[in-house]
Write a protein that holds these residues in place. Sequence first.
Motif: not given
Lengths: 267, 301, 314
Positions: B62, B111, B193
């Motif tokens: 990330s 994410q 992500d």
Amino acid sequence: MPLIDIRDLRVSFGEGVGAIRAVDAVSITIEEGEVYGLVGESGCGKSTLLRALAGLNPNWSGAMTVAGQILGPRRSTAQYKLMQMVFQDPYGSLHPRHTIDGLLAEPLAIHAIGESDRRIVEALDRVGLDASFRFRYPHQLSGGQRQRVAIARALIVEPRVLLLDEPTSALDVSIQAEVLNLLDDLRRSQKLTYLFVSHDLAVVTHMCRRIGVMRAGRLLEEMTVDALLAGGTTHPYTRHLYRASAGYDRRLADTAEVLDDSDEEIA
Amino acid sequence: MTMIVLGSPLAIADESAPIVSVRNLRVAFDTPHGAVEAVRGISFDIAREKVGIVGESGSGKSMTGRAILRLTPPKARVSAERLDLHGQDLRALDERAMRLVRGRRMSMILQDPRYSLNPVVRVGEQIAEAYLVHRRVSRAEARDKARAMLETVRIRHPDRVYELYPHEVSGGMGQRVMIAMMLIAEPEFLIADEPTSALDVTVRLQVLAILDDLVQSRGLGLMFISHDLNLVATFCDRVLIMYAGRIVETCPAAELRRARHGYTRGLLESLPRIDKRRDRLPVLERDPAWRDAPAVSPREG
Amino acid sequence: MPTSVETQTNAESPQPGAGIRNWLTAEIPGSAVQARAQRAYFGWIRFLRNPLAVVGLSVIVLLVLAAVFAPWIATHDPLVQNLATRLQPPSAEHWFGTDQLGRDLYSRVIYGARITLYIVLLVTALVAPIGLLIGTLAGYYGGAIDVALMRLTDIFLAFPGLVLALAFVAALGPGLENAVIAISLTNWPGFARLARAETLIVRSSDYIAASRLQGASSGRIVGMHIVPMCMPSVVVRATLSMAGVILTAAGLGFLGLGAQPPSPEWGAMLSSGRRYMLDYWWMATFPGLAIVLVSLAFNLFGDGLRDVLDPRNE
Ligand SMILES: Nc1ncnc2c1ncn2[C@@H]1O[C@H](COP(=O)(O)OP(=O)(O)OP(=O)(O)O)[C@@H](O)[C@H]1O
Ligand SMILES: Nc1ncnc2c1ncn2[C@@H]1O[C@H](COP(=O)(O)OP(=O)(O)OP(=O)(O)O)[C@@H](O)[C@H]1O
Ligand SMILES: [Mg+2]
Ligand SMILES: [Mg+2]
């Protein structure tokens, strides 16, 4: 007598035209010591079912019995002790301003369980964390460690049922293996019953013997994992789910749309 | 002068010309216990292709994506020898210029949708807002576009979901809302992500098909961060395997299952398999030597 | 009685006396106290990295010192009039000069710190808990409670703060205490709004669901889980709003509705200095500077606090 008996459970959100039946007449029975897997597409109502069973959402109709106790919309403190839940997101399920010690001490205080020091160390030990983690804050732990803490917190009140809502989908595969092994060990040693929600068929077949497939709020079918592996599925959606688990496949993605459309017509 | 018309193929002369080019990217944090290097000198090029980045939690996947978009936390120190988008040096841009690049030319599906969405604004409005920021259109147009976008990401009742707050949508819907938000401005380069970690396999297939189409037809460059090795092996063109802030191995996606590195092998082993039942899953045994392995060159594989 | 576990972990971690620094930076905290102390210590270190905030804090510390030690710091009695030395410019004898009644301005400004601090502390002590309580209750329970409480705050928010304070003082009568009440009445809705917004974010999170599952009562959830999450922003807001409180208090004093003469309140001093401003510049300048400096200091300090308390920075 089954440990968990859900009959005709319905949960809706909203009113009037905008209302949606998130769970629609679902009946499930689970035996003591069993691991029951619940799979289904995203938004089909798996979490809603779990939350209603756990007592987080009082707006449901139907009947639920757990360990011989008939559950109403509101739970007594003792009934909360019966079932605990582990959430999908280990980052969101631990209070960021409490230490691990504080998180584990709270249920003990609520249920007036004594010897909290011993119990906290034991609970951490059970999930494979040593005492050095006790006074850390959640942000000082990795995702896998947090999920272990969440499991420890759920187990500290000694529940009989653990509701697992995608407990490993936020974890990477090596940690997932650790957590799945841990859950397996705990089930044996603590004689627990699991209701395991996941969208990963590989994880579900690894953990469970029996699974239920949900779609748009309904329970499409139930089968044993052995039957699934032997190709004994009756519903095209389940077959599709099984095939899609192998990985990305462009042609399969296109047939999914066909499946989608035919389904809308039925509905 | 080249004008890029949106919705149509991007004006790129060469198929294999890199869209994003990164050399020796480093991200470090100062912590009370000393400096921590989250990304330790990684280099890669991404053209009109799907590049998978796999690696365990904390390996810096990330952070790599965030560093490209300059979305790292304020404490992070980022350095790179090169950080180009279509040959334009991103390091030279000031924050204002970067804002124009972000969202419009490059975006990132973050994410954690639950943390990336504003909890007190309806999800549909957040998507519309993302469109309004980069386009001179009326609110009504943005709203229609946002509705259409929800449909594109296979949300069943887009009109109903438009009106929901983030805590009222299921995990998988939240993720698709996030994808809709990032695709609505039609970027040239997308960092995804863990975009499908909360989606069930069937919806996941459909969402991936959308990304696939964008790569094929519009020439989008896709950096696909995931820890689902099966998925990366079947979806991506190439895979970079990260360990402790470095790229330790790269290979064509189709050959991922035959990867050589001990770490990659360990990750593959620890996957539960439908076709092979095991009582216990093998847990990854880490070798300290992996940390110090030399970084892999960007062109390999 | 310490349990075996605690003694054991304490033995492993260095004792406070053996090296506070090691204790504060130990990677593995051995007790809840140590964990909390570490958190505060790292917060303090982060705070020190922001020079402006440190300047703000220093000014506030000076203000507190001035208020506490006023009798020793002041060179004259702030209330004693001496018509022989009226309207003197700043000199070695009267550092800030004297006013129209011959009182020493420096001593009055120093004593004025007491009044300012008194107002600030009293308003904060009244306003922050009320706002926090109303906001978290409205946010947590939602529905009719929320609507009722929020309409109430809307009514208060609909008027500009100073105007509302003026109206209250006009009704209650001028005076320092009434000014404090008036300022508090105009200030709490902001806190309630803030606390409610934070609560709405926190309410639907999984960790709240988790503690409900454990059977926690609503009171416990609000008190132990929601309030700690609202605290940082409320504290920051309180510091930032202190600047406004000081200005409003000064404004009321300036209009003759706050602290009454002869009390050395900065706003009132500024007001009386205004009449002599053209010929005797020091009379308005020093109280004015004090107001600006202190309100600026609270703002800088608040900004620094915000960076430290923001959980995202951890
Ligand atoms: N608080 C709420 N208000 C309104 N609708 C809701 C609420 N909570 C859930 N829903 C709706 O109920 C449906 C089922 O959601 P649920 O979270 O149970 O799905 P899920 O099966 O867990 O999906 P996923 O796998 O994506 O997590 C969704 O359509 C969702 O939008
Ligand atoms: N604010 C921070 N301060 C210090 N270290 C940090 C900070 N944020 C991230 N890190 C470190 O950076 C490293 C890389 O984090 P990153 O989020 O990129 O991991 P990741 O590969 O995306 O993992 P995941 O699969 O869990 O998302 C981690 O080891 C983490 O500890
Ligand atoms: Mg869910
Ligand atoms: Mg990550």
